[in-house]
Design an enzyme around this catalytic site. Structure first.
Site, short mmCIF file in Angstrom:
data_model
loop_
_atom_site.label_atom_id
_atom_site.label_comp_id
_atom_site.label_asym_id
_atom_site.label_seq_id
_atom_site.Cartn_x
_atom_site.Cartn_y
_atom_site.Cartn_z
N GLY A 142 -1.37 -14.30 -2.62
CA GLY A 142 -1.20 -13.21 -1.66
C GLY A 142 -2.51 -12.65 -1.14
N LYS A 184 -14.10 -4.04 10.67
CA LYS A 184 -14.67 -3.11 9.69
C LYS A 184 -16.15 -2.84 9.98
CE LYS A 184 -11.44 -4.86 6.20
NZ LYS A 184 -11.29 -5.87 5.11
N VAL A 216 0.84 -1.21 0.00
CA VAL A 216 0.00 0.00 0.00
C VAL A 216 0.87 1.25 0.00
CG1 VAL A 216 -1.78 1.30 1.23
CG2 VAL A 216 -1.91 -1.20 1.12
#
Lengths: 423, 423
Positions: A181, A199, A12
């Site tokens: 992944g 979340k 990221v």
């Protein structure tokens, strides 16, 4: 000049550096990068996205004492990320983070710290990566009273279940997901529902102004789902998804993360692969669906980059007060019960007896042809019943000699968005 | 105290008053209501949502000279709404509007006027009603480079086409839509694509930082779609929707509102009834889908109310500079061509000759059984070809004696969001 310090130059972090370069907003630049073993990162191909003036460091103090205005925390986890964010806020730096666990557990406290220090803490990337659920709700749905959030919040589980829907076996798909992944070596956080639970708690706060304790949100693993369940689900006009759901219920809130039967005509059945989806149900606006790529470096970087722009421009979202509520995983719903048995006379009678004893009514009994008698898979669906009541019956049924595996109970979702008159 | 003046107490205006009452945010109240024939409105049941202190007036000057901080313009149309908004901004009042035509044609100029007067102009309700597309993009996708917007932006057309998909005839469905209040007595703005075109131009501005002249955006009516087209579309794995599409193309932009063939696995095929949907395609984040109830008083009021809260709290979205671009309705796509003919030898040869003359290659020829020879409906699909090239061939083909109606040409959408590796 707005200077960005990136903490964590992984997938990221390097995508965020790329996004800053591609957008090329004058006055916005990556000035600092923190990572362990930073020399290796600096030598990586991704470092080409970072200007030659940037400072690369292994010392968090270098960041905290720097002239960076915004810290992009992309390390993840509760610690040390939490204390780094605290220190950055106290040092007068705004923070943008993708850290769902930290925001789920400590969001309000950190928001208050940001406000006390006159800076911003944005976390649009913490839920559903590149899908603007948090900003969309904060800026566009605060005018409604949201009564329920349903979501597909974990791309790994959605990848596994939609591959299984297409006919692949759980163990094969999990191996593929690990190779690609999408899943960790230990997949528990994903398949067990703990990632999605964090979340869901963030969404409950943002959409329903409700603070939930993540530890109190019930979870059920997807690891017990079998190919046979997709076959039976299809007969019931459904598929199976890991659903995260929070709904106002009395004074408290129902919240649960579990594999559930989802009607094929429901938006949640459309979600395939690693996609994420959130369906927000409002008292006035009805169902609003957000969907897209929830994970991956580039998609997550879109959310981080949008937050960086927001901080740079002094943008602010609407903020309404929240209240803490107690959580229950118990709600009234039809259930799907799947049994795998060594077939003997009297099994159905024993099962229906156990259900009837707790007051659960059978709605249908399904038995597909072609399963051997010594390993017969069949399904019972119930009329709407409390999850806890079903669990009681399952405890009894699980003790029957003929049960080859523990019976599986799944909530069945019902499509209930009021559509307009059609004739 | 934030005081709201509502201009236009119709379906949306009264829903906004209801939303203000339901949310009950301290310090936020409806203080003024403007409407023609205001006594009738004040006597209506919806007036119960408004506090007894509110001032009801037929004079716009009463509003402009009042102490209201925010004007909610819900009258619609270019005039006099435009001059009222100008006057309100100049009087130091922020404005929230649902007026798509005005914002499409005059948005930047009015935004500048708002900025010059130190107030805000928000228009989240101008596109897709209760679906937070504009706030979601403005706050959550500015970090990406959006290369294409595709949308179902007109609920009336979606209602008509999804009813036709289910087997109903255009004229019957249009009558129902008019009876239910989904369509005007003169449905041209909806079925002709002019309503959607305004919304597409707003989205191009918000998502792609591009100013388009609405008059330059090509439109095609849905009124020529026949039941037979849904039958053939289904054979091609598609359905038909009114699609609004804008895409960067060279130095300019392709933008078009037209009925198009949409693959059944595309999100846009999911949209039924009066629902709206927007698919935003980003260079980094891929496809993001927003969907929900685009029209109706309550859904639109959610967007207006959210904007009112945003103004009251001083919330601000990210704002990036825009550039004007030229528009073309021309792009390369496979096409669906439908002919209704009095069957005679040589027709297919004449059609394929006309296509070959302009350089268009036929991809498939479909002829379902059961149509009479004297009114035979059949379909040709082409390989990707410019719309303008297809139009040229259609001009020639339309002159053939055997053509009973003008041939219909529809763009066929292709699903092209890159999905992750699946094995």
């Amino acid at each position: 000049m707005t200077k960005i310090a990136i903490l964590g130059f992984g997938t990221v972090g390097s995508s965020v550096a790329k996004a800053v370069r591609i957008l090329g907003i004058p006055g916005l630049e990556v000035s600092h990068i923190y990572n362990r073993d930073v020399a290796r990162k600096r030598a990586s191909a991704a470092a080409a996205h970072v200007g030659s003036d940037a400072i690369w460091t292994e010392s968090i103090d270098d960041i905290l004492h720097s002239d960076a205005n915004i810290v992009a925390e992309l390390v993840g986890g509760m610690d040390p990320a939490g204390s780094w964010i605290e220190a950055a806020l106290k040092a007068g730096k705004s923070v943008v983070t993708a850290n769902k666990q930290l925001i789920a557990y400590r969001g309000p406290e950190l928001q208050k710290l940001a406000a006390d220090n006159g800076v911003l803490l944005l976390h649009g990337a913490a839920v559903a990566g590149g899908v603007p659920v948090i900003p969309g709700i904060l800026q566009g749905l605060q005018g409604d009273t949201i009564t329920r959030i349903s979501g597909i919040l974990n791309g790994t589980c959605n990848y596994i279940l939609s591959r299984m829907e297409a006919g692949d076996a759980y163990s094969d798909v999990l191996k593929d997901a690990q190779r690609l992944g999408y899943a960790e070596a230990d997949p528990t956080a994903d398949v067990g529902g703990f990632d999605a639970r964090a979340k869901l708690c963030i969404l409950a706060r943002v959409a329903m102004h409700t603070e939930l304790d993540p530890e109190q949100v019930a979870t059920q693993t997807i690891a017990d789902i079998d190919a046979v369940d997709f076959a039976y689900a299809r007969e019931l006009g459904c598929t199976i998804r890991q659903v995260s759901r929070a709904q106002a219920q009395g004074d408290g809130m129902y919240a649960r993360v579990a594999p559930m039967l989802v009607p094929l005509q429901s938006p949640m059945a459309w979600s395939h692969g690693t996609q994420n989806m959130v369906v927000s149900t409002g008292a006035m606006g009805g169902d609003v669906v957000f969907s897209g790529h929830g994970a991956g470096g580039d998609a997550t970087a879109v959310a981080v980059m949008s937050d960086l722009l927001a901080v740079a421009q002094g943008a602010r979202c609407v903020s309404l007060p929240t209240v803490a509520k107690t959580v229950t995983g118990d709600s009234v719903a039809p259930h799907y019960l799947r049994f795998i048995v060594d077939d003997k006379p009297g099994i159905v009678s024993a099962i229906s007896g156990a259900l009837s004893k707790v007051g659960a009514n059978i709605d249908s009994l399904l038995q597909r042809r072609g399963y051997p008698k010594h390993r017969l898979a069949f399904v019972v669906t119930t009329e709407p019943t409390l999850n806890s009541t079903i669990a009681q019956a399952i405890e009894t049924i699980a003790t029957l000699d003929c049960m080859l595996v523990r019976p599986l109970a799944l909530e069945m979702l019902v499509v209930d968005d009021k559509d307009e008159e059609t004739a």
